[in-house]
Design an enzyme around this catalytic site. Structure first.
Site, PDB file in Angstrom:
ATOM      1  N   ILE A 103       0.753  -1.379  -0.004  1.00  0.00           N
ATOM      2  CA  ILE A 103      -0.094  -0.059  -0.056  1.00  0.00           C
ATOM      3  C   ILE A 103       0.690   1.409  -0.082  1.00  0.00           C
ATOM      4  O   ILE A 103       0.459   2.301  -0.336  1.00  0.00           O
ATOM      5  CB  ILE A 103      -0.920   0.026   1.315  1.00  0.00           C
ATOM      6  CG1 ILE A 103      -2.059   1.035   1.101  1.00  0.00           C
ATOM      7  CG2 ILE A 103      -0.509   0.210   2.342  1.00  0.00           C
ATOM      8  CD1 ILE A 103      -3.173   1.034   1.944  1.00  0.00           C
ATOM      9  N   LYS A 104       2.020   1.345   0.715  1.00  0.00           N
ATOM     10  CA  LYS A 104       2.861   2.329   0.540  1.00  0.00           C
ATOM     11  C   LYS A 104       3.328   2.778  -0.733  1.00  0.00           C
ATOM     12  O   LYS A 104       3.814   3.943  -0.856  1.00  0.00           O
ATOM     13  CB  LYS A 104       3.952   2.101   1.712  1.00  0.00           C
ATOM     14  CG  LYS A 104       5.067   1.153   1.268  1.00  0.00           C
ATOM     15  CD  LYS A 104       6.207   0.921   2.251  1.00  0.00           C
ATOM     16  CE  LYS A 104       6.961  -0.189   2.025  1.00  0.00           C
ATOM     17  NZ  LYS A 104       8.256  -0.485   2.686  1.00  0.00           N
ATOM     18  N   GLY A 105       3.306   1.757  -1.774  1.00  0.00           N
ATOM     19  CA  GLY A 105       3.876   2.118  -2.943  1.00  0.00           C
ATOM     20  C   GLY A 105       4.905   2.560  -3.510  1.00  0.00           C
ATOM     21  O   GLY A 105       6.260   2.339  -2.574  1.00  0.00           O
TER      22      GLY A 105
END
Length: 274
Positions: free
Chosen positions: A131-133
């Protein structure tokens, strides 16, 4: 100089325009001494660098020497012969990706990712899936219409195939950073062959690989659907998945999206680490 007036034949630029100056580095299997430095300059000359200047030499243990050479290249570059793999799909926002998947697939899009073989470098696969990408963009775990199963590092190909079948994966994403002795090429071809053996014709998941040493345009040769190189962002990957698996009405999809039934009550993200 504008693109319309740019010449077709160019040379590298170093100190002055068109001087051909380039800098190269390499290692020779010889101890660091004057003879080794002479060998480095000889190699530079055979590479077409003339005159060549040895700007750095450092022993790498007792039997190897690392060199940096600066010199003028004789070779010219013809821009007319340069081929580029153009992106054939539009870049979508997360909202657009979610909307396209929901309206066209009418279920979550399932992605299984891993680093296969002995590759323990999860930075690449995590940059796309977590999710942090990466580069200011959130990874695929952020997309509510995408179910992500991240198997982590050093996953054996049979394990990847088995998990992809169990999850009814639409796409399988593999990251390969280790490239010694073309390990990335061997692992990728082994993986693609295993999936084609395990699945009926026309039902193989979308096979996507990424890494810094893959050549653009080599996807067909390696038996995969898409190759992403350095600098790829999660948004680009998500947009490609929509393009390939949830196309607009009338456009062909990679596989029929109905091959996977909806998974009732399944979480949108499953995270596993090796």
């Amino acid at each position: 100089m504008s693109a319309s007036t740019q010449p077709d034949i160019i040379r590298p630029y170093g100190d002055t325009t068109g001087d051909g100056m380039v800098q190269v580095s390499f290692t020779l299997p010889v101890p660091h001494d004057k003879r080794a430095e002479g060998a480095a300059l000889q190699l530079a000359a055979k590479m077409g660098l003339e005159p060549a200047l040895l700007v750095h030499a450092k022993a790498m243990g007792p039997d190897f020497t690392f060199f940096v050479v600066y010199g003028s290249a004789k070779h010219l570059v013809d821009l007319r012969e340069v081929t580029v793999v153009e992106r054939e799909f539009p870049l979508l926002t997360p909202t657009e990706v979610n909307k396209a998947i929901k309206s066209r697939l009418r279920r979550k899009l399932v992605v299984v990712g891993a680093c296969i073989g002995t590759d323990a470098h999860t930075v690449g696969i995590d940059a796309i899936l977590n999710i942090k990408g990466f580069a200011g963009e959130k990874g695929l775990e952020y997309y509510r219409e995408v179910k992500v199963v991240n198997l982590g590092a050093q996953v054996l190909v049979p394990e990847l195939v088995e998990r992809a079948r169990a999850e009814k994966a639409d796409a399988v994403m593999v990251s390969q950073v280790v490239t010694q002795r073309d390990a990335h090429i061997h692992n990728t071809t082994t993986m693609s062959a295993a999936f084609r053996e395990a699945y009926p014709a026309g039902q193989v998941p979308l096979l996507v690989v990424g890494g810094p040493r893959f050549e653009e345009g080599s996807a067909a040769r390696l038996g995969v659907d898409r190759i992403f190189g350095r600098g790829t962002t999660p948004g680009e990957v998500a947009s490609y998945l929509v393009h390939a698996l949830a196309p607009t009405k009338g456009a062909p999809a990679k596989n029929a999206p109905t091959k996977n039934a909806p998974t009732k009550g399944a979480p949108s993200t499953t995270k596993e680490k090796a």
